[in-house]
Design an enzyme around this catalytic site. Sequence first.
Site, mmCIF file in Angstrom:
data_model
loop_
_atom_site.group_PDB
_atom_site.id
_atom_site.type_symbol
_atom_site.label_atom_id
_atom_site.label_comp_id
_atom_site.label_asym_id
_atom_site.label_seq_id
_atom_site.Cartn_x
_atom_site.Cartn_y
_atom_site.Cartn_z
ATOM 1 N N ARG A 125 12.095 -9.981 4.011
ATOM 2 C CA ARG A 125 12.401 -8.573 4.239
ATOM 3 C C ARG A 125 13.519 -8.433 5.267
ATOM 4 N NH1 ARG A 125 7.591 -4.299 5.184
ATOM 5 N NH2 ARG A 125 7.543 -5.110 7.296
ATOM 6 N N LYS A 180 0.818 -1.220 0.000
ATOM 7 C CA LYS A 180 0.000 0.000 0.000
ATOM 8 C C LYS A 180 0.849 1.267 0.000
ATOM 9 C CE LYS A 180 -2.352 -0.836 3.765
ATOM 10 N NZ LYS A 180 -2.021 -2.196 4.176
ATOM 11 N N ARG A 187 -9.885 0.652 9.345
ATOM 12 C CA ARG A 187 -9.560 -0.778 9.411
ATOM 13 C C ARG A 187 -10.763 -1.605 9.829
ATOM 14 N NH1 ARG A 187 -3.557 -0.098 11.581
ATOM 15 N NH2 ARG A 187 -2.554 -0.268 9.559
ATOM 16 N N ARG A 233 -0.944 -12.207 11.752
ATOM 17 C CA ARG A 233 -1.366 -10.839 11.400
ATOM 18 C C ARG A 233 -2.365 -10.865 10.250
ATOM 19 N NH1 ARG A 233 4.126 -8.095 10.082
ATOM 20 N NH2 ARG A 233 2.937 -6.266 9.507
ATOM 21 N N ARG A 291 13.065 -8.432 11.244
ATOM 22 C CA ARG A 291 12.236 -7.997 12.365
ATOM 23 C C ARG A 291 11.388 -9.149 12.888
ATOM 24 N NH1 ARG A 291 9.070 -2.877 10.223
ATOM 25 N NH2 ARG A 291 7.473 -4.306 10.946
#
Length: 218
Positions: free
Chosen positions: A122, A13, A88, A166, A155
């Site tokens: 990532r 996004k 959200r 998530r 992370r």
Amino acid sequence: MKMIFLGPPGAGKGTYASRLTAILRIPHISTGDIVRDEIKTQTELGNAIREYSDKGELVPDEIIIRLLTKRLRKPDSERGFILDGFPRTKKQAEALNKISKIDLVINLNVSDDIIIKRLSNRLTCKKCGTIYNKLTLKPKKENICNECGGKLYQREDDKPEVIQERLNVYRKKTEPLIEYYRKKDLLKNVSCDDLMTPPEVIVEKIKLVIDSVQKSRS
Ligand SMILES: [Zn+2]
């Protein structure tokens, strides 16, 4: 064009919004950025927000709505904006409805499989926070930041099992939200089926959707 970008974490996004903002010359409004700025400038509201986040609690909707109302009143938002990170939930969408008109909601459809592959590859720089990707955006030297020479690490919330959790939370919460905008006839889906699709291709797809909506409503 006043737009909302919906999509799971890792859908891209922010990347697409910041590219479109340059093309369309409308601001990219990220509620995450607004909240971080408010904390940084240590306003009364900022300090209240910090307390919530220190306790690991969600910032209440009414605080976000207050900040967003202030932001959307700035002159640069008059022609349009890309809102990212809010709403959200359906409840938040109803609150937003009271402070601004929305012309279009872009729903980025990306499968869990692609998101997990993307996010689990990532890497983040320990020193400056620059983000890399082992598959699509490799650093020049392995595990070393191009910008500052810092060490790269994964992370905690980019680990596959955390990502899946998530995504489950996201899907459950946003389903009613997607339905809400579909019923208002504002929702358009944009899909990304391949991990290696360059951002320009998706940006072009989104641009075509925006153009066709603009045409059909003028
Ligand atoms: Zn760095």
